[in-house]
Each structure stands twice: as structure tokens, then as C-alpha cells.
Design a protein around this motif. Structure first.
Motif, PDB file in Angstrom:
ATOM      1  N   ALA A 112     108.594  -6.396  55.613  1.00  0.00           N
ATOM      2  CA  ALA A 112     108.934  -5.197  55.596  1.00  0.00           C
ATOM      3  C   ALA A 112     110.755  -5.531  55.227  1.00  0.00           C
ATOM      4  N   GLY A 113     111.449  -4.484  55.920  1.00  0.00           N
ATOM      5  CA  GLY A 113     112.971  -3.884  56.504  1.00  0.00           C
ATOM      6  C   GLY A 113     113.352  -6.057  56.464  1.00  0.00           C
ATOM      7  N   GLY A 114     112.757  -6.852  57.217  1.00  0.00           N
ATOM      8  CA  GLY A 114     113.642  -7.524  57.592  1.00  0.00           C
ATOM      9  C   GLY A 114     113.671  -8.712  56.239  1.00  0.00           C
ATOM     10  N   CYS A 115     112.430  -8.568  55.256  1.00  0.00           N
ATOM     11  CA  CYS A 115     112.596  -9.023  53.873  1.00  0.00           C
ATOM     12  C   CYS A 115     113.779  -8.434  53.226  1.00  0.00           C
ATOM     13  N   GLU A 116     113.875  -7.820  53.615  1.00  0.00           N
ATOM     14  CA  GLU A 116     114.792  -6.602  52.681  1.00  0.00           C
ATOM     15  C   GLU A 116     116.332  -6.771  52.987  1.00  0.00           C
ATOM     16  N   LEU A 147     115.187   0.350  47.278  1.00  0.00           N
ATOM     17  CA  LEU A 147     115.173  -0.854  48.083  1.00  0.00           C
ATOM     18  C   LEU A 147     113.744  -1.310  46.595  1.00  0.00           C
ATOM     19  N   VAL A 148     112.270  -0.767  46.348  1.00  0.00           N
ATOM     20  CA  VAL A 148     111.852  -1.275  45.167  1.00  0.00           C
ATOM     21  C   VAL A 148     113.291  -1.790  43.728  1.00  0.00           C
ATOM     22  N   GLN A 149     113.499  -1.015  43.293  1.00  0.00           N
ATOM     23  CA  GLN A 149     114.379  -1.496  42.708  1.00  0.00           C
ATOM     24  C   GLN A 149     114.687  -3.325  43.181  1.00  0.00           C
ATOM     25  N   LYS A 150     115.516  -2.781  44.276  1.00  0.00           N
ATOM     26  CA  LYS A 150     115.834  -4.046  44.595  1.00  0.00           C
ATOM     27  C   LYS A 150     115.566  -5.411  44.994  1.00  0.00           C
ATOM     28  N   LEU A 151     114.141  -5.489  44.960  1.00  0.00           N
ATOM     29  CA  LEU A 151     113.046  -6.253  44.547  1.00  0.00           C
ATOM     30  C   LEU A 151     112.525  -6.542  43.406  1.00  0.00           C
ATOM     31  N   VAL A 152     112.774  -5.665  42.540  1.00  0.00           N
ATOM     32  CA  VAL A 152     112.564  -5.827  40.533  1.00  0.00           C
ATOM     33  C   VAL A 152     113.015  -7.033  40.482  1.00  0.00           C
ATOM     34  N   HIS A 153     114.570  -6.592  41.060  1.00  0.00           N
ATOM     35  CA  HIS A 153     116.146  -7.333  40.526  1.00  0.00           C
ATOM     36  C   HIS A 153     115.924  -8.279  40.957  1.00  0.00           C
ATOM     37  N   MET A 154     115.271  -8.505  42.351  1.00  0.00           N
ATOM     38  CA  MET A 154     115.693  -9.650  42.218  1.00  0.00           C
ATOM     39  C   MET A 154     114.496 -11.156  41.964  1.00  0.00           C
ATOM     40  N   VAL A 155     113.152 -10.982  41.842  1.00  0.00           N
ATOM     41  CA  VAL A 155     112.283 -10.988  41.418  1.00  0.00           C
ATOM     42  C   VAL A 155     111.698 -10.689  40.600  1.00  0.00           C
ATOM     43  N   ILE A 163     103.393  -9.077  45.818  1.00  0.00           N
ATOM     44  CA  ILE A 163     104.468  -8.662  47.336  1.00  0.00           C
ATOM     45  C   ILE A 163     103.678  -7.113  47.402  1.00  0.00           C
ATOM     46  N   LEU A 164     103.835  -5.962  47.257  1.00  0.00           N
ATOM     47  CA  LEU A 164     104.312  -4.865  47.648  1.00  0.00           C
ATOM     48  C   LEU A 164     102.871  -4.482  47.258  1.00  0.00           C
ATOM     49  N   LEU A 165     101.719  -4.550  46.514  1.00  0.00           N
ATOM     50  CA  LEU A 165     100.558  -4.171  46.313  1.00  0.00           C
ATOM     51  C   LEU A 165      99.798  -4.751  47.416  1.00  0.00           C
ATOM     52  N   ARG A 166     100.037  -6.056  46.973  1.00  0.00           N
ATOM     53  CA  ARG A 166      98.609  -6.987  48.127  1.00  0.00           C
ATOM     54  C   ARG A 166      99.192  -6.447  49.153  1.00  0.00           C
ATOM     55  N   ASN A 179     111.134 -17.451  43.211  1.00  0.00           N
ATOM     56  CA  ASN A 179     112.751 -17.259  43.407  1.00  0.00           C
ATOM     57  C   ASN A 179     112.934 -16.031  44.406  1.00  0.00           C
ATOM     58  N   MET A 180     112.151 -15.895  45.383  1.00  0.00           N
ATOM     59  CA  MET A 180     113.488 -15.288  47.398  1.00  0.00           C
ATOM     60  C   MET A 180     113.881 -16.023  47.692  1.00  0.00           C
ATOM     61  N   VAL A 181     113.220 -17.245  48.320  1.00  0.00           N
ATOM     62  CA  VAL A 181     114.787 -17.734  49.443  1.00  0.00           C
ATOM     63  C   VAL A 181     114.891 -18.916  48.269  1.00  0.00           C
ATOM     64  N   HIS A 182     116.001 -19.794  48.315  1.00  0.00           N
ATOM     65  CA  HIS A 182     116.738 -21.028  47.376  1.00  0.00           C
ATOM     66  C   HIS A 182     117.029 -22.049  47.810  1.00  0.00           C
TER      67      HIS A 182
END
Length: 262
Positions: A112-116, A147-155, A163-166, A179-182
Motif C-alpha cells: 500500500a503506502g509503502g509500495c507507493e 497515486l493511481v495515476q502514479k502507478l499507471v504511469h510507472m507500470v 496490482i489493484l484489482l487482485r 518493471n516496478m523494481v530495478h
């Protein structure tokens, strides 16, 4: 006096920022958000900081997300504003817009917030045993739209749906595939490899690093061409900096440069 929820340690131009609630899996309280935001803003003006590494205390979690006690209290007391969106988003922006590179050392679960928080960093190195995700749908919760926009922008929207629906935690390997982590590293290599990257970044010219970070952020914006003149001026300013002159002189003299960030 209560222990600080955010601890900092600076050496060799590298500052480690530790979320310090290991007994609560480094859950994010509103007080912690305030402290983290102020810390990142302060470090932006610190000449001894050229790179920031964010990690969680202990080995169990980077951060399990927002403290659910704060969330429940917000729902009960402020149904029209259950989350202090301004504070949460402002803290994430203080991380993302920090003038220096920020590395998330994901030494444990990031939910959640830690992921963000991790996604708002420039680099993400993750331990192979750790998990990451947004299990909000399993708690009947939603997050602010930016924060949803950020996630869409990233992945992208497809991965964001997973990520969100499941709402299921992702393994480090799956996060890397999305591509969430390097990098994904064995636990014992995570800190050395993270600090090796921090050392490499800190050795570069601060004027160049800060300038490129600003250019990358601008290039990612809609209608980025509107900022072309400002970015040209930023380039010219950087090319005329003391760092640029020192970098060229050091190369010609076959020595290590001594950058000042000016």
C-alpha cells in the motif's frame, strides 16, 4: 521522549533515511508522514547530501503501508475526507521531487503506502524474499487518484489492474517482470549493492545529476515541449558551472574530480 519515527545517517554525501517503526512493520502514521516530508525537504538543501537511501528498520518490512488505526479513525471521524490526501500526496511529492537521486532499499515487504513510497523513488532495489503490492481491495479501501495515476504511469494500465484489482502481494521476481523494481538481490547483497549505487551516484557531478533529474521529470510531463526553452537554459547553466569546469579539467589532468555542486 518518544523515539523518532524517521532516523537519518549521513556520510560521504550519502544520507540513509530509515522508517523507524519495526514493531509495527514500519507502518506509516500521519506523524511519520509529517516527519518524512520535513526530512526530505531539509535534505534537499543539505550540501552534505547528494544521494538519499530510504529503507525500513529491521528485516521484516520496508513499510506495511498506512497505519490502519489512522485509516479507521479517519473513516469514522471524517467520512468526507477519510485520508489526509494533502499530507500523503505532499510527502510522496517531497520524495519524488527531491533534487537528488533517491533509492528505495526494499529490505522487506512494501505494501500500500509503502509500495507507493518506493515507486516515488528514482531507483528500487529489492530483497528476493520481500513482497510488494497494494492489498487495498482485500480491505475494502481505495487510494487517492494521483497515486493511481502514479502507478499507471510507472507500470501501465494492464499491470495496474493486476496490482489493484487482485490486491495480491507480488513476489520480488514478479515485481521485476512488471518493471516496478530495478534489481532483485539476495538479502545479504541488498545493502552492499544499494550503497554501491549510492556511492557511484554521489561521485558524479551534483550539478549534472540534479539537472538530469529535473530534465527527466519535465520530459515525462504532458506537452513537455513547452518547457524546451527552460530546459535549454538549464543545460547552458550547467555547462557553465564550476562542476563542469572541474570535470573537464580533472579528465585532462587524469585525476579524480572534486565536485562542489556549484
Amino acid at each position: 521522549m518518544a523515539a523518532s519515527q524517521v532516523c537519518i545517517d549521513t556520510h560521504d554525501y550519502m544520507t540513509t533515511v530509515t522508517i523507524n517503526r519495526p514493531e509495527k512493520r514500519n507502518a506509516l502514521t500521519y506523524d511519520l508522514f509529517r516527519e518524512l516530508k520535513a526530512t526530505m525537504q531539509r535534505l534537499g538543501d543539505d550540501p552534505q547530501t547528494r544521494v538519499v537511501v530510504i529503507r525500513g528498520a529491521g528485516t521484516r518490512a520496508f513499510s506495511a503501508g498506512m497505519d490502519l488505526g489512522d485509516v479507521l479513525q479517519g473513516i469514522q471521524e471524517r467520512p468526507d475526507r477519510p485520508i489526509d490526501h494533502e499530507l500523503v500526496h505532499g510527502t510522496m511529492q517531497a520524495v519524488e521531487a527531491h533534487p537528488n537521486p533517491v533509492i528505495a532499499m526494499i529490505n522487506g515487504d512494501a505494501f500500500a503506502g509503502g509500495c507507493e513510497l518506493a515507486l516515488h523513488c528514482d531507483f528500487r532495489f529489492m530483497a528476493d524474499h520481500a513482497r510488494i503490492g497494494m492489498p487495498l481491495a482485500k480491505r475494502g479501501l481505495l487510494i487517492p487518484f494521483p497515486l493511481v495515476q502514479k502507478l499507471v504511469h510507472m507500470v501501465g494500465p494492464v499491470a495496474t489492474s493486476e496490482i489493484l484489482l487482485r490486491g495480491a502481494p507480488l513476489s520480488a521476481q514478479r515485481a521485476h517482470e512488471l518493471n516496478m523494481v530495478h534489481r532483485v538481490l539476495p538479502s545479504e547483497q541488498l545493502e552492499p549493492e544499494t550503497m554501491a549505487l549510492a556511492t557511484e551516484l554521489a561521485a558524479n557531478a551534483p550539478v549534472s545529476v540534479r539537472g538530469f533529474k529535473q530534465m527527466i521529470a519535465t520530459a515525462a510531463q504532458a506537452h513537455a515541449e513547452r518547457h524546451e526553452q527552460a530546459m535549454h537554459e538549464l543545460m547552458v547553466q550547467g555547462m557553465n558551472s564550476a562542476d563542469a569546469k572541474e570535470g573537464l579539467q580533472a579528465f585532462l589532468e587524469k585525476r579524480a574530480p572534486q565536485y562542489t555542486g556549484r
